[in-house]
Design a protein around this motif. Structure first.
Motif, mmCIF file in Angstrom:
data_model
loop_
_atom_site.group_PDB
_atom_site.id
_atom_site.type_symbol
_atom_site.label_atom_id
_atom_site.label_comp_id
_atom_site.label_asym_id
_atom_site.label_seq_id
_atom_site.Cartn_x
_atom_site.Cartn_y
_atom_site.Cartn_z
ATOM 1 N N GLU A 31 34.525 50.869 36.493
ATOM 2 C CA GLU A 31 34.758 50.048 37.620
ATOM 3 C C GLU A 31 34.770 50.855 38.581
ATOM 4 O O GLU A 31 34.202 50.888 40.019
ATOM 5 C CB GLU A 31 36.309 49.549 37.459
ATOM 6 C CG GLU A 31 37.229 48.462 36.498
ATOM 7 C CD GLU A 31 36.500 48.412 34.689
ATOM 8 O OE1 GLU A 31 36.214 49.738 34.868
ATOM 9 O OE2 GLU A 31 36.375 47.804 34.803
ATOM 10 N N LYS A 82 33.235 50.252 42.239
ATOM 11 C CA LYS A 82 33.728 51.804 43.450
ATOM 12 C C LYS A 82 32.792 52.026 44.780
ATOM 13 O O LYS A 82 32.723 52.501 45.690
ATOM 14 C CB LYS A 82 35.524 51.559 43.710
ATOM 15 C CG LYS A 82 36.048 51.577 44.739
ATOM 16 C CD LYS A 82 37.091 52.685 44.104
ATOM 17 C CE LYS A 82 37.920 52.313 45.061
ATOM 18 N NZ LYS A 82 39.646 53.187 45.075
ATOM 19 N N THR A 96 29.586 44.501 35.897
ATOM 20 C CA THR A 96 29.942 44.958 34.843
ATOM 21 C C THR A 96 29.484 43.974 33.301
ATOM 22 O O THR A 96 29.518 45.224 32.396
ATOM 23 C CB THR A 96 31.918 44.296 35.421
ATOM 24 O OG1 THR A 96 32.001 45.086 36.456
ATOM 25 C CG2 THR A 96 32.112 44.462 34.566
#
Length: 305
Positions: free
Chosen positions: A4, A8, A25
């Motif tokens: 994650e 980001k 992902t």
């Protein structure tokens, strides 16, 4: 860095949202679970030039010794830093870098020159890769990659036959290909893509000779949109085969302009219709093409700092 946080970081650096971040992902999950490199595909435009008299295009050589060219920034700094980011967080990368050498009829001036210069562009990219690409390699990771012409990938999957079929179906109302073509046509008109080829103003007093010229230009525009709508969709459909994997690869959008939005739509159009996983897309700066238009080179994104 957790997955994650990788996502980001990429979004913060690129200033563009990752297309289908949930797919990224999922791809990272599969690579980690199976201990295989992360597949990444980049399809690059060649070094275009435009004939001011005819509006037709040809290809100029790339100076493989000049890292300040836009492709030099992309290949020598931007893409390596992205690969380095993945490397530093436990993901080796398998990169397929492709130079496009497929163009619809009537869009280039000299087909033989185009083929020759496309090969020169391929060699220049390899030169840039050798000079700069090795810098991102982490000795503790196993990185592999290839640099190929687009036509080689298309022949590998019988893509030319499907391209012709999809272009034909694009003219038949009610087919998925026509839905795709209509979307591209409306989108390109909205953003002014190739607007110099579209009829302008009141044509009621236009002479027959001028009308014929306008008709030729308009048909040229339609054929171009038809071709692009088909090619981008096929590129997305065969992304796994292009990357040599069964895992949906990360696609790099190297022309992150309004046209790049159309590219992203096309990549996932057929995949969405056929129920295939959507491709994750990372948008870079507009350093993926050399041409005589108005865009200036952008400062490259450095992802791993």
């Amino acid at each position: 860095m957790e997955r994650e946080n990788i996502i980001k970081n990429i979004q913060n650096k690129s200033e563009n949202l990752i297309g289908n971040s949930e797919s990224l992902t999922a791809t990272l999950d599969q690579c980690e679970r199976r201990s295989v490199p992360l597949p990444i595909v980049a399809i690059l435009c060649p070094n275009w030039s435009i004939d001011n008299a005819t509006g037709q295009r040809s290809i100029n050589p790339i100076d493989g010794e000049n890292p300040n060219q836009k492709l030099g920034l992309l290949i020598g700094q931007e893409i390596p830093s992205l690969v380095s980011l993945f490397n530093k967080n436990g993901f080796p990368v398998n990169l397929t870098m492709t130079i496009s050498d497929i163009f619809d009829q009537g869009w280039v001036i000299d087909a033989n020159k185009v083929r020759s210069e496309a090969n020169q562009n391929l060699g220049a990219v390899k030169t840039l890769w050798n000079r700069f690409g090795m810098r991102f390699r982490d000795p503790q990771q196993v990185n592999t990659g290839s640099i190929v012409l687009h036509s080689e990938l298309m022949r590998k999957v019988d893509g030319f036959r499907l391209l012709e079929q999809f272009e034909l179906e694009g003219l038949i109302e009610g087919t998925p290909a026509n839905e795709n073509f209509q979307w591209f046509k409306q989108f390109f008109m909205k953003i002014g893509e190739y607007e110099t080829l579209l009829p302008q103003g009141d044509l009621s007093k236009t002479s027959g000779k001028d009308l014929e010229r306008i008709r030729r230009n308009f048909n040229k525009w339609l054929n171009r949109v038809l071709y692009l709508s088909a090619q981008y969709s096929i590129d997305g459909l065969f992304a796994e085969e292009f990357a040599g994997t069964d895992i949906p690869p990360v696609m790099l959008n190297v022309i992150k302009t309004k046209h790049g939005d159309a590219v992203e739509f096309g990549w996932n159009f057929l995949r969405n219709r056929l129920g295939k996983p959507l491709l994750p897309i990372i948008g870079l700066k507009n350093n993926g093409i050399e041409h005589s238009w108005s865009e200036e080179p952008c400062s490259p994104i450095i992802f791993d700092k």
